[in-house]
Motif scaffolding. Structure first.
Motif, PDB file in Angstrom:
ATOM      1  N   LYS A 115      23.052 -16.384  30.373  1.00 14.66           N
ATOM      2  CA  LYS A 115      21.622 -16.118  30.169  1.00 14.66           C
ATOM      3  C   LYS A 115      21.105 -16.440  28.766  1.00 14.66           C
ATOM      4  O   LYS A 115      19.927 -16.820  28.689  1.00 14.66           O
ATOM      5  N   PRO A 116      21.742 -16.278  27.639  1.00 16.31           N
ATOM      6  CA  PRO A 116      23.053 -15.661  27.471  1.00 16.31           C
ATOM      7  C   PRO A 116      22.949 -14.214  26.977  1.00 16.31           C
ATOM      8  O   PRO A 116      22.190 -13.910  26.067  1.00 16.31           O
ATOM      9  N   PHE A 117      23.725 -13.338  27.605  1.00 16.96           N
ATOM     10  CA  PHE A 117      23.918 -11.976  27.102  1.00 16.96           C
ATOM     11  C   PHE A 117      25.419 -11.795  26.887  1.00 16.96           C
ATOM     12  O   PHE A 117      26.188 -11.911  27.837  1.00 16.96           O
ATOM     13  N   PHE A 118      25.808 -11.529  25.679  1.00 15.85           N
ATOM     14  CA  PHE A 118      27.230 -11.390  25.380  1.00 15.85           C
ATOM     15  C   PHE A 118      27.669  -9.938  25.204  1.00 15.85           C
ATOM     16  O   PHE A 118      28.846  -9.649  25.151  1.00 15.85           O
ATOM     17  N   ASN A 155      16.263 -11.419  26.700  1.00 15.68           N
ATOM     18  CA  ASN A 155      16.642 -12.454  25.747  1.00 15.68           C
ATOM     19  C   ASN A 155      15.385 -13.266  25.470  1.00 15.68           C
ATOM     20  O   ASN A 155      14.895 -13.974  26.350  1.00 15.68           O
ATOM     21  N   VAL A 156      14.854 -13.134  24.266  1.00 20.97           N
ATOM     22  CA  VAL A 156      13.644 -13.867  23.897  1.00 20.97           C
ATOM     23  C   VAL A 156      14.050 -15.164  23.210  1.00 20.97           C
ATOM     24  O   VAL A 156      14.736 -15.152  22.189  1.00 20.97           O
ATOM     25  N   ASP A 157      13.622 -16.266  23.785  1.00 17.97           N
ATOM     26  CA  ASP A 157      13.964 -17.581  23.254  1.00 17.97           C
ATOM     27  C   ASP A 157      12.975 -17.954  22.148  1.00 17.97           C
ATOM     28  O   ASP A 157      11.938 -18.561  22.401  1.00 17.97           O
ATOM     29  N   LEU A 158      13.306 -17.561  20.928  1.00 17.83           N
ATOM     30  CA  LEU A 158      12.478 -17.896  19.766  1.00 17.83           C
ATOM     31  C   LEU A 158      12.729 -19.358  19.410  1.00 17.83           C
ATOM     32  O   LEU A 158      13.837 -19.727  19.014  1.00 17.83           O
ATOM     33  N   LYS A 159      11.724 -20.196  19.562  1.00 19.94           N
ATOM     34  CA  LYS A 159      11.902 -21.639  19.376  1.00 19.94           C
ATOM     35  C   LYS A 159      11.961 -22.033  17.902  1.00 19.94           C
ATOM     36  O   LYS A 159      12.653 -22.983  17.533  1.00 19.94           O
TER      37      LYS A 159
END
Length: 207
Positions: free
Chosen positions: A59-62, A175-179
């Motif tokens: 997702k990624p979640f680790f 999970n926030v995809d900060l670009k």
């Protein structure tokens, strides 16, 4: 959901930070929310275009249920148009096509049942942007939580505080995809602005 009607027949959507003002017969930036006779209608409320089982690490979640499976769903559409999008075939579909949106009619109960049948510990709202299929995500997440499943958003973070407050009680991780940390980059490459994304991250961190 989360919209207001205007005297001229247009509607203002309050799901994402664009806060689109949509005239009758037209759609918002996401391409999947349409003004029909003064009412804002979701065109993807029950149209799942992708459903798969992924390891949570993808997702990624680790550090969230490591080693578990996530039943992952998406509809077409997105409120950003990033020039580098890896899932552009579905995220940008409404920008490149007209007419009915694709997807298999699927109810929230069917999604929860499929997740349980695959042994998934979570349902992930992912691949495109869960904010734009908010009604489906909200109802599914509530049913999933009742069934003992966890809910995770993989999101661009370009949502409003109203939307986050509404779904927050059923959301277990995001999970926030900060670009980028550059507002200019967001405007030039993604068709958005930086500040709302940072505000979403701050709001999620405070929960």
């Amino acid at each position: 959901m989360l919209w207001t009607a205007e005297p001229d027949g247009s509607v203002v959507c309050a799901l994402c930070a664009h806060r689109c003002r949509i005239r009758p017969g037209l759609r918002g930036i996401c391409g999947v929310r349409e003004n029909r006779a003064g009412r804002l209608v979701s065109l993807v409320r029950d149209r799942v275009v992708s459903a798969d089982v992924d390891p949570i690490e993808k997702k990624p979640f680790f550090h969230f249920l490591p080693g578990s499976l996530a039943y992952s769903i998406a509809t077409v559409g997105c409120n950003l148009h990033c020039l580098f999008c890896q899932n552009w075939q579905i995220s940008q579909w409404p920008r490149e096509h007209t007419g009915p949106v694709p997807g298999r009619p699927t109810t929230p109960r069917e999604i929860v049942a499929a997740a349980r049948a695959t042994g998934s510990a979570t349902i992930a709202y992912t691949y495109t942007e869960p904010t734009i299929f908010f009604e489906l995500a909200l109802e599914t997440s509530r049913l999933a939580a009742e069934a003992g499943l966890r809910n995770v958003f993989v999101t661009n973070g370009y949502m409003t505080r109203e939307a986050l407050d509404l779904i927050g009680g059923a959301l277990h991780a995001a999970n926030v995809d900060l670009k980028s940390f550059s507002d200019r980059y967001y405007r030039r490459v993604c068709g958005a602005t930086l500040r709302p994304v940072l505000e979403t991250i701050e709001a999620l961190r405070a929960r």
